[in-house]
Motif scaffolding. Sequence first.
Motif, mmCIF file in Angstrom:
data_model
loop_
_atom_site.group_PDB
_atom_site.id
_atom_site.type_symbol
_atom_site.label_atom_id
_atom_site.label_comp_id
_atom_site.label_asym_id
_atom_site.label_seq_id
_atom_site.Cartn_x
_atom_site.Cartn_y
_atom_site.Cartn_z
ATOM 1 N N UNK A 29 -27.299 -26.709 20.884
ATOM 2 C CA UNK A 29 -27.957 -25.964 21.959
ATOM 3 C C UNK A 29 -28.410 -24.585 21.504
ATOM 4 N N UNK A 30 -27.540 -23.873 20.780
ATOM 5 C CA UNK A 30 -27.867 -22.493 20.404
ATOM 6 C C UNK A 30 -29.068 -22.428 19.459
ATOM 7 N N UNK A 31 -29.390 -23.529 18.784
ATOM 8 C CA UNK A 31 -30.562 -23.536 17.916
ATOM 9 C C UNK A 31 -31.857 -23.574 18.732
ATOM 10 N N UNK A 32 -31.796 -24.126 19.932
ATOM 11 C CA UNK A 32 -32.993 -24.315 20.754
ATOM 12 C C UNK A 32 -33.243 -23.169 21.734
ATOM 13 N N UNK A 33 -32.177 -22.550 22.215
ATOM 14 C CA UNK A 33 -32.325 -21.484 23.206
ATOM 15 C C UNK A 33 -33.115 -20.325 22.605
ATOM 16 N N UNK A 34 -34.151 -19.912 23.327
ATOM 17 C CA UNK A 34 -34.998 -18.798 22.881
ATOM 18 C C UNK A 34 -36.247 -19.235 22.146
ATOM 19 N N UNK A 35 -36.362 -20.520 21.797
ATOM 20 C CA UNK A 35 -37.568 -20.983 21.112
ATOM 21 C C UNK A 35 -38.750 -21.005 22.071
ATOM 22 N N UNK A 36 -39.939 -20.712 21.550
ATOM 23 C CA UNK A 36 -41.171 -20.802 22.338
ATOM 24 C C UNK A 36 -41.464 -22.266 22.617
ATOM 25 N N UNK A 37 -41.979 -22.555 23.797
ATOM 26 C CA UNK A 37 -42.376 -23.910 24.166
ATOM 27 C C UNK A 37 -43.894 -23.910 24.275
ATOM 28 N N UNK A 38 -44.534 -24.780 23.485
ATOM 29 C CA UNK A 38 -46.002 -24.848 23.444
ATOM 30 C C UNK A 38 -46.452 -26.293 23.578
ATOM 31 N N UNK B 251 -39.675 -27.417 15.900
ATOM 32 C CA UNK B 251 -39.934 -26.686 14.654
ATOM 33 C C UNK B 251 -39.046 -25.445 14.635
ATOM 34 N N UNK B 252 -37.816 -25.615 14.114
ATOM 35 C CA UNK B 252 -36.880 -24.490 14.088
ATOM 36 C C UNK B 252 -37.407 -23.356 13.223
ATOM 37 N N UNK B 253 -37.971 -23.688 12.061
ATOM 38 C CA UNK B 253 -38.480 -22.654 11.149
ATOM 39 C C UNK B 253 -39.624 -21.874 11.791
ATOM 40 N N UNK B 254 -40.449 -22.552 12.570
ATOM 41 C CA UNK B 254 -41.570 -21.895 13.244
ATOM 42 C C UNK B 254 -41.200 -21.285 14.576
ATOM 43 N N UNK B 255 -39.949 -21.529 15.043
ATOM 44 C CA UNK B 255 -39.484 -20.941 16.302
ATOM 45 C C UNK B 255 -40.155 -21.508 17.529
ATOM 46 N N UNK B 256 -40.443 -22.842 17.499
ATOM 47 C CA UNK B 256 -41.127 -23.418 18.656
ATOM 48 C C UNK B 256 -40.738 -24.867 18.880
ATOM 49 N N UNK C 39 -37.355 -21.778 25.908
ATOM 50 C CA UNK C 39 -36.158 -22.530 26.285
ATOM 51 C C UNK C 39 -35.092 -21.538 26.743
ATOM 52 N N UNK C 40 -34.665 -21.672 28.000
ATOM 53 C CA UNK C 40 -33.647 -20.779 28.564
ATOM 54 C C UNK C 40 -32.241 -21.319 28.280
ATOM 55 N N UNK C 41 -32.085 -22.653 28.393
ATOM 56 C CA UNK C 41 -30.802 -23.296 28.131
ATOM 57 C C UNK C 41 -31.035 -24.799 28.066
ATOM 58 N N UNK C 42 -29.973 -25.524 27.751
ATOM 59 C CA UNK C 42 -30.011 -26.983 27.725
ATOM 60 C C UNK C 42 -29.019 -27.472 28.774
ATOM 61 N N UNK C 43 -29.484 -28.352 29.655
ATOM 62 C CA UNK C 43 -28.591 -28.989 30.618
ATOM 63 C C UNK C 43 -28.323 -30.403 30.121
ATOM 64 N N UNK C 44 -27.068 -30.800 30.130
ATOM 65 C CA UNK C 44 -26.696 -32.123 29.647
ATOM 66 C C UNK C 44 -26.484 -33.039 30.842
#
Length: 196
Positions: free
Chosen positions: A125-134, A179-184, A144-149
């Motif tokens: 989850x912490x890898x995805x939170x804060x990534x831009x969504x395009x 794309x973790x490296x690209x932050x999106x 991404x604000x958070x992940x709901x399971x």
Amino acid sequence: MQLVVGRIGKPHGVRGEVTVEVRTDEPEARFAPGTVLRTEPGATPPPARSAEPGATPPPSTDEPGVPFRVPAELTIEESRFHQGRVLIAFEGILDRNTAEALRGTLLVVDSADVTPPDDPEEFHDHQLVGLAVVTPAGERLGEVARIDHAPSSDLLVLRRPEGRTALIPFVRAIVPEVDLAGGRVIVDPPAGLLDL
């Protein structure tokens, strides 16, 4: 960054064991005997309930008149699965009253201590939170604000630029690329999904 791996529930028995609501995919590794878990910063015991006749007073420290404080770290002495739940005994928690004082405490680990998943299609989850969504065309939808399971699939909680949130099922048909490296995160939402 602190990652929540569990939340302490009610006591089990009279010897200090507690139930733990698991919030990790690896409970056997996370809750192994000898593991030291941090408690949520600022965690405090629940407010005292009104005393009923014959009720046992809340636990205290060794000093008279000083209420029990949730320690900054808890070491797992023993853990086991019982009827689909994880039961844990922590070092120094020896009775039901002290275990009750831990109820509601979040158990956390540092994200730096978490090994990355072996599968390139798996993310913490912490890898995805804060990534831009395009969108595939590059239109920014938010972040991404958070992940709901959820039971059927995980959901990306998208924080839209105008302040609203939207839920996006985290499935390949809708989220074709991370794309973790690209932050999106690239999202191809069906018509109307973001308007719900």
